[in-house]
Design an enzyme around this catalytic site. Structure first.
Site, PDB file in Angstrom:
ATOM      1  N   ASP A   5     -14.512 -17.865  95.083  1.00 22.93           N
ATOM      2  CA  ASP A   5     -13.370 -17.067  94.622  1.00 22.93           C
ATOM      3  C   ASP A   5     -13.401 -17.029  93.110  1.00 22.93           C
ATOM      4  OD1 ASP A   5     -10.555 -16.207  96.289  1.00 22.93           O
ATOM      5  OD2 ASP A   5     -10.488 -16.183  94.080  1.00 22.93           O
ATOM      6  N   LYS A  16      -7.350 -21.620  91.942  1.00 24.70           N
ATOM      7  CA  LYS A  16      -7.405 -21.781  93.397  1.00 24.70           C
ATOM      8  C   LYS A  16      -8.581 -22.665  93.794  1.00 24.70           C
ATOM      9  CE  LYS A  16      -6.131 -18.153  96.050  1.00 24.70           C
ATOM     10  NZ  LYS A  16      -6.199 -16.859  96.741  1.00 24.70           N
ATOM     11  N   CYS A  62      -0.513  -6.265 105.298  1.00 25.68           N
ATOM     12  CA  CYS A  62      -1.433  -5.357 105.994  1.00 25.68           C
ATOM     13  C   CYS A  62      -0.804  -4.042 106.456  1.00 25.68           C
ATOM     14  CB  CYS A  62      -2.059  -6.075 107.191  1.00 25.68           C
ATOM     15  SG  CYS A  62      -3.189  -7.372 106.683  1.00 25.68           S
TER      16      CYS A  62
HETATM   17  N1  LIG Z   1      -3.848 -11.336 105.439  1.00 25.73           N
HETATM   18  C1  LIG Z   1      -4.053 -10.928 106.679  1.00 25.73           C
HETATM   19  O1  LIG Z   1      -3.310 -11.254 107.619  1.00 25.73           O
HETATM   20  C2  LIG Z   1      -5.228 -10.030 106.985  1.00 25.73           C
HETATM   21  C3  LIG Z   1      -5.589  -9.826 108.326  1.00 25.73           C
HETATM   22  C4  LIG Z   1      -6.689  -8.999 108.587  1.00 25.73           C
HETATM   23  C5  LIG Z   1      -7.371  -8.386 107.557  1.00 25.73           C
HETATM   24  N2  LIG Z   1      -6.973  -8.592 106.273  1.00 25.73           N
HETATM   25  C6  LIG Z   1      -7.735  -7.960 105.197  1.00 25.73           C
HETATM   26  O2  LIG Z   1      -8.577  -8.966 104.618  1.00 25.73           O
HETATM   27  C7  LIG Z   1      -8.724  -8.743 103.215  1.00 25.73           C
HETATM   28  C8  LIG Z   1      -8.286  -9.980 102.461  1.00 25.73           C
HETATM   29  O3  LIG Z   1      -6.918 -10.176 102.677  1.00 25.73           O
HETATM   30  P1  LIG Z   1      -6.168 -11.523 102.244  1.00 25.73           P
HETATM   31  O4  LIG Z   1      -4.795 -11.434 102.756  1.00 25.73           O
HETATM   32  O5  LIG Z   1      -7.010 -12.680 102.594  1.00 25.73           O
HETATM   33  O6  LIG Z   1      -6.175 -11.343 100.648  1.00 25.73           O
HETATM   34  P2  LIG Z   1      -5.790 -12.449  99.566  1.00 25.73           P
HETATM   35  O7  LIG Z   1      -5.215 -11.704  98.425  1.00 25.73           O
HETATM   36  O8  LIG Z   1      -5.010 -13.545 100.200  1.00 25.73           O
HETATM   37  O9  LIG Z   1      -7.194 -13.066  99.146  1.00 25.73           O
HETATM   38  C9  LIG Z   1      -8.165 -12.343  98.477  1.00 25.73           C
HETATM   39  C10 LIG Z   1      -8.931 -13.305  97.578  1.00 25.73           C
HETATM   40  O10 LIG Z   1     -10.044 -12.611  97.043  1.00 25.73           O
HETATM   41  C11 LIG Z   1     -10.249 -13.080  95.724  1.00 25.73           C
HETATM   42  N3  LIG Z   1     -11.070 -12.098  95.014  1.00 25.73           N
HETATM   43  C12 LIG Z   1     -10.760 -10.844  94.627  1.00 25.73           C
HETATM   44  N4  LIG Z   1     -11.813 -10.261  94.038  1.00 25.73           N
HETATM   45  C13 LIG Z   1     -12.818 -11.150  94.050  1.00 25.73           C
HETATM   46  C14 LIG Z   1     -14.155 -11.128  93.603  1.00 25.73           C
HETATM   47  N5  LIG Z   1     -14.692 -10.046  93.027  1.00 25.73           N
HETATM   48  N6  LIG Z   1     -14.906 -12.233  93.779  1.00 25.73           N
HETATM   49  C15 LIG Z   1     -14.386 -13.324  94.356  1.00 25.73           C
HETATM   50  N7  LIG Z   1     -13.147 -13.407  94.814  1.00 25.73           N
HETATM   51  C16 LIG Z   1     -12.355 -12.330  94.673  1.00 25.73           C
HETATM   52  C17 LIG Z   1      -8.849 -13.245  95.164  1.00 25.73           C
HETATM   53  O11 LIG Z   1      -8.825 -14.111  94.063  1.00 25.73           O
HETATM   54  C18 LIG Z   1      -8.129 -13.818  96.391  1.00 25.73           C
HETATM   55  O12 LIG Z   1      -8.164 -15.229  96.384  1.00 25.73           O
HETATM   56  C19 LIG Z   1      -7.896  -7.490 102.911  1.00 25.73           C
HETATM   57  O13 LIG Z   1      -8.716  -6.363 102.960  1.00 25.73           O
HETATM   58  C20 LIG Z   1      -6.887  -7.449 104.054  1.00 25.73           C
HETATM   59  O14 LIG Z   1      -6.440  -6.145 104.315  1.00 25.73           O
HETATM   60  C21 LIG Z   1      -5.921  -9.418 105.963  1.00 25.73           C
END
Ligand SMILES: NC(=O)c1ccc[n+]([C@@H]2O[C@H](COP(=O)([O-])OP(=O)(O)OC[C@H]3O[C@@H](n4cnc5c(N)ncnc54)[C@H](O)[C@@H]3O)[C@@H](O)[C@H]2O)c1
Length: 434
Positions: free
Chosen positions: A30, A35, A261
């Site tokens: 990350d 974090k 989402c």
């Molecule tokens: N949260 C859910 O319930 C859920 C369920 C299914 C799908 N999704 C999808 O999964 C994806 C992630 O969602 P999330 O809720 O985990 O997001 P989140 O914001 O909780 O986590 C994303 C992480 O990615 C990191 N990040 C961003 N750019 C980066 C990079 N270039 N290199 C390294 N790290 C990087 C951020 O620092 C963050 O910690 C989204 O597309 C979301 O739509 C989420």
């Protein structure tokens, strides 16, 4: 297998813990240094039921590691993309900058044949774009890009990781399919693994989320009808849900859907359809109706105390749903914000989400240290998140702290009949108020 996960949030972290529990060697990457530092020190950075214990076990065994360096993808068999795809601040389409940045950053470190598996929710065609970026950055890389949409529910992420309804794999290469089959080998017996084209897999995710959002909006509209007609939405939903064609899930009427989402994915789907010249009226109606609903809910809470000057409003729940500390697009936060515009005096309590809510609502409301504080001198208590624990409260005792015994239960958690015997004016969703 060696797995690198890029993005260690609500999807990346539980997935990392899950794959490590299955004895894969996992490194979570990350760009958020704070974090990663916390995770390296053994602190779990988000709340998910049952995750902390598993986290401790796999970290101790050395199966789960954390880094900010993309060197972590070296020698990986599979690199999972789990970075955010929030709404673009201007266009409201999925903001692809994090995915593209991750693709650029990981490309130089690929070694040996690697499958790049996209778990982030992304517009159709993103796989093609990611492939192009990696090829440009590292023309010698040996890799395939597959779509591996994630369906876990926050609050149940660990349960859902180990017990998915289905695993959808969008792959246009047999070699990549074989690697993903190996990754999910232990799931073969219990879960259908569906192999489809990459574009189909990308669409499955949006189509599923938009459908679920519509189902919620449908039952909410039906609840509005029940309130006028004298029917009871709980009974109606039960009668509907017993029909296997309909199913009993996502038939809980409430304040409207929220979370990280459904709002963003419905909007992204509608905008994507517009780009292709396709009108998606059902989704567009759902988006507009759901947005308007939050405002109506705020008005509803005010309505029950309209006879009181400067009413004191107690709020139960800040998270967008139970079991999580996530407040992204939380109906509770949106309803509170709408009430604040009317100058409300609000004290709120949540079991997990208070710290995250503070980052959004700042000092505009009071945050109760103990749940009882919400009831202190309150003119009304509004139930905004469906924490199961609220059901077990000793309402009779808590009611004695209130100035007026009034409740707006937007999650239909409480027994209205009982509350009325305690002298409450009780308003719940989808049934006649009294
Ligand atoms: N949260 C859910 O319930 C859920 C369920 C299914 C799908 N999704 C999808 O999964 C994806 C992630 O969602 P999330 O809720 O985990 O997001 P989140 O914001 O909780 O986590 C994303 C992480 O990615 C990191 N990040 C961003 N750019 C980066 C990079 N270039 N290199 C390294 N790290 C990087 C951020 O620092 C963050 O910690 C989204 O597309 C979301 O739509 C989420």
């Amino acid at each position: 297998m060696k797995i690198a996960i890029v993005g260690t949030g609500y999807v990346g972290l539980p997935s990392g813990v899950g794959f490590a529990t299955l004895k894969h060697n996992v490194v979570c990457i990350d760009k958020d240094q704070e974090k990663i530092r916390a995770l390296q020190s053994g602190n779990v950075t988000l709340y998910e039921n049952g995750m902390e214990e598993l986290f401790g076990q796999v970290v101790k065994k050395g199966n789960l590691k954390f880094t900010t360096s993309f060197e972590g993808v070296k020698d990986a068999d599979v690199v999972i993309l789990a970075v955010g795809t929030p709404p673009h601040p201007k266009t409201k389409e999925a903001d692809m900058r994090y995915i593209y940045a991750a693709a650029e950053e990981l490309a130089p470190f690929l070694s040996g044949y690697t499958v790049i598996a996209d778990k982030s929710t992304v517009p159709v065609g993103t796989g093609d774009e990611v492939e192009k970026i990696i090829r440009q950055k590292n023309p010698n890389a040996d890799f395939d890009v597959v779509s591996l949409p994630e369906f876990l529910r926050e609050g149940y992420a660990i349960h859902d990781f180990f017990n998915p309804d289905r695993i959808v794999v969008g792959a246009d290469s047999k070699r990549a399919c074989d690697v993903i089959k190996e990754l999910y080998k232990s799931f073969e017996e219990k879960t259908q693994i569906l192999f489809v084209s990459r574009k189909s897999a990308e669409t499955v995710k949006y189509a599923s989320n938009a459908f679920l959002a519509m189902k919620i909006h449908y039952i909410n509209e039906m609840a509005d009808f029940c309130e006028k007609s004298g029917a009871d939405i709980g009974q109606v939903a039960k009668g509907m849900g017993l029909d296997k064609r309909i199913g009993n899930k996502f038939l809980n009427a409430g304040p409207g859907y929220g979370g990280s989402c459904f709002p963003k994915d419905t909007t992204a789907m509608a905008l994507m359809a517009q780009k292709y010249g396709v009108k998606m009226g059902l989704i567009e109606t759902t988006i507009a109706g759901n947005k308007a609903r939050k405002i109506k809910m705020a008005e509803r809470i005010f309505d029950i105390v309209k006879d009181i000057k400067n009413p004191k409003i107690g709020v139960l729940g800040l998270a967008f749903k139970n079991g999580t500390d996530d407040v992204r697009e939380s109906p509770a936060v949106e309803i509170i914000s709408a009430m604040l515009e009317k100058g409300a005096d609000i004290t709120a309590f949540d079991y997990q989400a208070t710290d995250n809510a503070k980052k959004v609502l700042l000092d505009k409301i009071k945050y109760a240290h103990a749940l009882e504080d919400v009831f202190d001198d309150a003119d009304v208590v509004a139930v905004l998140t469906e924490w199961e624990e609220f059901k077990a409260l000793n309402i009779e005792k808590l009611a004695s702290k209130m100035r007026h015994k009034r409740m707006v239960d937007l999650r239909n958690l409480f027994d209205g009949q009982y509350l009325r015997t305690l002298g409450f004016v009780y308003d719940a969703i989808g049934c006649v108020k009294n």
